[in-house]
Design an enzyme around this catalytic site. Sequence first.
Site, PDB file in Angstrom:
ATOM      1  N   SER A 118       0.832  -1.210   0.000  1.00  0.00           N
ATOM      2  CA  SER A 118       0.000   0.000   0.000  1.00  0.00           C
ATOM      3  C   SER A 118       0.861   1.252   0.000  1.00  0.00           C
ATOM      4  O   SER A 118       0.382   2.328  -0.338  1.00  0.00           O
ATOM      5  CB  SER A 118      -0.857   0.090   1.256  1.00  0.00           C
ATOM      6  OG  SER A 118      -1.423  -1.111   1.576  1.00  0.00           O
ATOM      7  N   HIS A 139      -1.794  -2.445  -6.650  1.00  0.00           N
ATOM      8  CA  HIS A 139      -2.401  -2.131  -5.356  1.00  0.00           C
ATOM      9  C   HIS A 139      -3.901  -2.418  -5.398  1.00  0.00           C
ATOM     10  O   HIS A 139      -4.670  -1.675  -5.997  1.00  0.00           O
ATOM     11  CB  HIS A 139      -2.136  -0.653  -5.015  1.00  0.00           C
ATOM     12  CG  HIS A 139      -2.681  -0.246  -3.688  1.00  0.00           C
ATOM     13  ND1 HIS A 139      -3.333   0.951  -3.469  1.00  0.00           N
ATOM     14  CD2 HIS A 139      -2.674  -0.880  -2.494  1.00  0.00           C
ATOM     15  CE1 HIS A 139      -3.695   1.023  -2.206  1.00  0.00           C
ATOM     16  NE2 HIS A 139      -3.313  -0.073  -1.596  1.00  0.00           N
ATOM     17  N   GLU A 151      -4.754  -0.175  -8.525  1.00  0.00           N
ATOM     18  CA  GLU A 151      -3.833   0.866  -8.980  1.00  0.00           C
ATOM     19  C   GLU A 151      -2.571   0.165  -9.480  1.00  0.00           C
ATOM     20  O   GLU A 151      -1.883  -0.498  -8.700  1.00  0.00           O
ATOM     21  CB  GLU A 151      -3.487   1.823  -7.834  1.00  0.00           C
ATOM     22  CG  GLU A 151      -4.653   2.694  -7.403  1.00  0.00           C
ATOM     23  CD  GLU A 151      -4.298   3.638  -6.254  1.00  0.00           C
ATOM     24  OE1 GLU A 151      -4.674   4.804  -6.320  1.00  0.00           O
ATOM     25  OE2 GLU A 151      -3.657   3.197  -5.280  1.00  0.00           O
ATOM     26  N   ASN A 190      -5.322   6.846  -1.964  1.00  0.00           N
ATOM     27  CA  ASN A 190      -5.052   7.195  -0.575  1.00  0.00           C
ATOM     28  C   ASN A 190      -4.635   8.654  -0.404  1.00  0.00           C
ATOM     29  O   ASN A 190      -4.920   9.256   0.623  1.00  0.00           O
ATOM     30  CB  ASN A 190      -4.020   6.243   0.041  1.00  0.00           C
ATOM     31  CG  ASN A 190      -4.678   4.908   0.387  1.00  0.00           C
ATOM     32  OD1 ASN A 190      -5.891   4.840   0.585  1.00  0.00           O
ATOM     33  ND2 ASN A 190      -3.908   3.850   0.438  1.00  0.00           N
TER      34      ASN A 190
HETATM   35  N1  LIG Z   1      -5.323  -4.926   4.491  1.00  0.00           N
HETATM   36  C1  LIG Z   1      -5.564  -3.954   3.625  1.00  0.00           C
HETATM   37  O1  LIG Z   1      -6.561  -3.234   3.718  1.00  0.00           O
HETATM   38  C2  LIG Z   1      -4.614  -3.726   2.473  1.00  0.00           C
HETATM   39  C3  LIG Z   1      -5.059  -3.031   1.337  1.00  0.00           C
HETATM   40  C4  LIG Z   1      -4.189  -2.890   0.237  1.00  0.00           C
HETATM   41  C5  LIG Z   1      -2.916  -3.399   0.297  1.00  0.00           C
HETATM   42  N2  LIG Z   1      -2.495  -4.045   1.432  1.00  0.00           N
HETATM   43  C6  LIG Z   1      -1.126  -4.589   1.424  1.00  0.00           C
HETATM   44  O2  LIG Z   1      -1.193  -5.995   1.222  1.00  0.00           O
HETATM   45  C7  LIG Z   1      -0.105  -6.641   1.885  1.00  0.00           C
HETATM   46  C8  LIG Z   1      -0.672  -7.715   2.784  1.00  0.00           C
HETATM   47  O3  LIG Z   1      -1.560  -7.147   3.701  1.00  0.00           O
HETATM   48  P1  LIG Z   1      -2.613  -8.048   4.518  1.00  0.00           P
HETATM   49  O4  LIG Z   1      -3.543  -7.093   5.178  1.00  0.00           O
HETATM   50  O5  LIG Z   1      -3.130  -9.136   3.644  1.00  0.00           O
HETATM   51  O6  LIG Z   1      -1.640  -8.701   5.621  1.00  0.00           O
HETATM   52  P2  LIG Z   1      -1.895  -9.980   6.537  1.00  0.00           P
HETATM   53  O7  LIG Z   1      -1.152  -9.726   7.794  1.00  0.00           O
HETATM   54  O8  LIG Z   1      -3.366 -10.280   6.630  1.00  0.00           O
HETATM   55  O9  LIG Z   1      -1.211 -11.187   5.712  1.00  0.00           O
HETATM   56  C9  LIG Z   1       0.143 -11.270   5.452  1.00  0.00           C
HETATM   57  C10 LIG Z   1       0.467 -12.728   5.155  1.00  0.00           C
HETATM   58  O10 LIG Z   1       1.826 -12.837   4.709  1.00  0.00           O
HETATM   59  C11 LIG Z   1       2.306 -14.097   5.155  1.00  0.00           C
HETATM   60  N3  LIG Z   1       3.758 -14.135   5.094  1.00  0.00           N
HETATM   61  C12 LIG Z   1       4.658 -13.529   5.903  1.00  0.00           C
HETATM   62  N4  LIG Z   1       5.914 -13.825   5.513  1.00  0.00           N
HETATM   63  C13 LIG Z   1       5.813 -14.639   4.420  1.00  0.00           C
HETATM   64  C14 LIG Z   1       6.741 -15.274   3.560  1.00  0.00           C
HETATM   65  N5  LIG Z   1       8.065 -15.144   3.752  1.00  0.00           N
HETATM   66  N6  LIG Z   1       6.288 -16.026   2.547  1.00  0.00           N
HETATM   67  C15 LIG Z   1       4.941 -16.189   2.350  1.00  0.00           C
HETATM   68  N7  LIG Z   1       4.011 -15.604   3.139  1.00  0.00           N
HETATM   69  C16 LIG Z   1       4.429 -14.839   4.156  1.00  0.00           C
HETATM   70  C17 LIG Z   1       1.745 -14.195   6.577  1.00  0.00           C
HETATM   71  O11 LIG Z   1       1.792 -15.535   7.062  1.00  0.00           O
HETATM   72  C18 LIG Z   1       0.322 -13.669   6.354  1.00  0.00           C
HETATM   73  O12 LIG Z   1      -0.558 -14.723   6.030  1.00  0.00           O
HETATM   74  C19 LIG Z   1       0.668  -5.537   2.600  1.00  0.00           C
HETATM   75  O13 LIG Z   1       1.729  -5.136   1.812  1.00  0.00           O
HETATM   76  C20 LIG Z   1      -0.367  -4.413   2.727  1.00  0.00           C
HETATM   77  O14 LIG Z   1       0.216  -3.131   2.769  1.00  0.00           O
HETATM   78  C21 LIG Z   1      -3.307  -4.241   2.503  1.00  0.00           C
END
Ligand SMILES: NC(=O)c1ccc[n+]([C@@H]2O[C@H](COP(=O)([O-])OP(=O)(O)OC[C@H]3O[C@@H](n4cnc5c(N)ncnc54)[C@H](O)[C@@H]3O)[C@@H](O)[C@H]2O)c1
Length: 282
Positions: A118, A139, A151, A190
Site C-alpha cells: 500500500s 495495489h 492501482e 489514498n
Molecule cells: N489490508 C488492507 O486493507 C490492504 C489493502 C491494500 C494493500 N495491502 C497490502 O497488502 C499486503 C498484505 O496485507 P494483509 O492485510 O493481507 O496482511 P496480513 O497480515 O493479513 O497477511 C500477510 C500474510 O503474509 C504471510 N507471510 C509472511 N511472511 C511470508 C513469507 N516469507 N512467505 C509467504 N508468506 C508470508 C503471513 O503468514 C500472512 O498470512 C501488505 O503489503 C499491505 O500493505 C493491505
Amino acid sequence: MNQLTVIGAGSMGAQIAQQAALHGLDVILNDTSEQQLRKAAESNRGHLMRRVEKGKLSEADAQSALGRVRQVADLAEAVHGTEFVIEAVFEDLDLKRSIFAELHRVAPAGAVLASNSSTMGISKIADATTRPERCVNMHFFYPVLVMDLVEVVRGPRTSDETTEKAMAMARAMGRTPVLINKEIDGFVVNRILHAATQEAYRLLEAGVAGYEDIDVAVEKGLKWPMGPFRLGDFSGLDVTYKARLHMFNVTGDERYRPSPQLEAKVKAGKLGRKAGEGWYKY
Ligand SMILES: NC(=O)c1ccc[n+]([C@@H]2O[C@H](COP(=O)([O-])OP(=O)(O)OC[C@H]3O[C@@H](n4cnc5c(N)ncnc54)[C@H](O)[C@@H]3O)[C@@H](O)[C@H]2O)c1
C-alpha cells in the site's frame, strides 16, 4: 496469462487468489504459515457459499473456483513455471526485498513480479532483483472480492510490457485497473482520501461541525458510502493513524500530521468497530 501465483495468504492474498480463480485463472497460493493457508481456504469457501445462498453464484461455479486455488507452502514449487506473481506479505520492506530476491532466483526469467504494497513504491523492492523492468506495483483494495479497483503503479524502471501485463492481469481477474505513471507515496486513492479526511479533522477541531454532521454532509452531499469518521471506524483508527503518520514522516508536510483527536482515540484503545468503540459505539 491464465496462471497466477500469490505469495502471502492473509486478508489480501487470500482474496486476490480467489478473485482470479473466480475468473477462470489457475492460482497457486503460497504462505509460510500452514494455518494461514487453511484460514484462507475456509474464509474463501465462506464468501463463495454466501454468494451461492443469495443466488449470485451457482454451486458448480463456486466449487470449481475454490478448486482452482491450489495451496503450496514451498516458494520454489509455488512459482515453478509461473508467468505472473503477486506478492501480498506483511508490509515490511526487508521481508518484501528478501522475497523478491528469492523470487528472482526461483521464478522463470520472464515472469512479472508484482507487489500489493500500500505504501512502498516498487523501486524500493525491485532492486533486490536484477529484473527491475519486470517489477511493478499492483495495489488492490480491501476486500478484494468486492472492491473493483487496482492501482497499477510503474516504477522508474518498469517496462511498458510489464505495465501492460499488469493492466491485463487486473482485467483478466475482473477488476478495473488504473495506470499511475509515477511512483508517489499513497498512490492516487489514498492521497485523495487523506486530503479529504485531513480537512474533515480540521473542521472538527475548529468546531465548525460535529463528526456526525460532517459524516452526514459527506455521505449526502458527495455521495460517499461512508463519511470520513465512519470510514475510520470501519478500517480501524489505528490503521488511519499509522497511514497518516507514515505520510507525515516521509513528506514532513504539516498537512499530514495526525490530528490530536485521532491520536487520543488510538491511545485510549478506541480503535473503531473492531474495538466496539471509535467515533461511534458498536
Ligand atoms: N489490508 C488492507 O486493507 C490492504 C489493502 C491494500 C494493500 N495491502 C497490502 O497488502 C499486503 C498484505 O496485507 P494483509 O492485510 O493481507 O496482511 P496480513 O497480515 O493479513 O497477511 C500477510 C500474510 O503474509 C504471510 N507471510 C509472511 N511472511 C511470508 C513469507 N516469507 N512467505 C509467504 N508468506 C508470508 C503471513 O503468514 C500472512 O498470512 C501488505 O503489503 C499491505 O500493505 C493491505
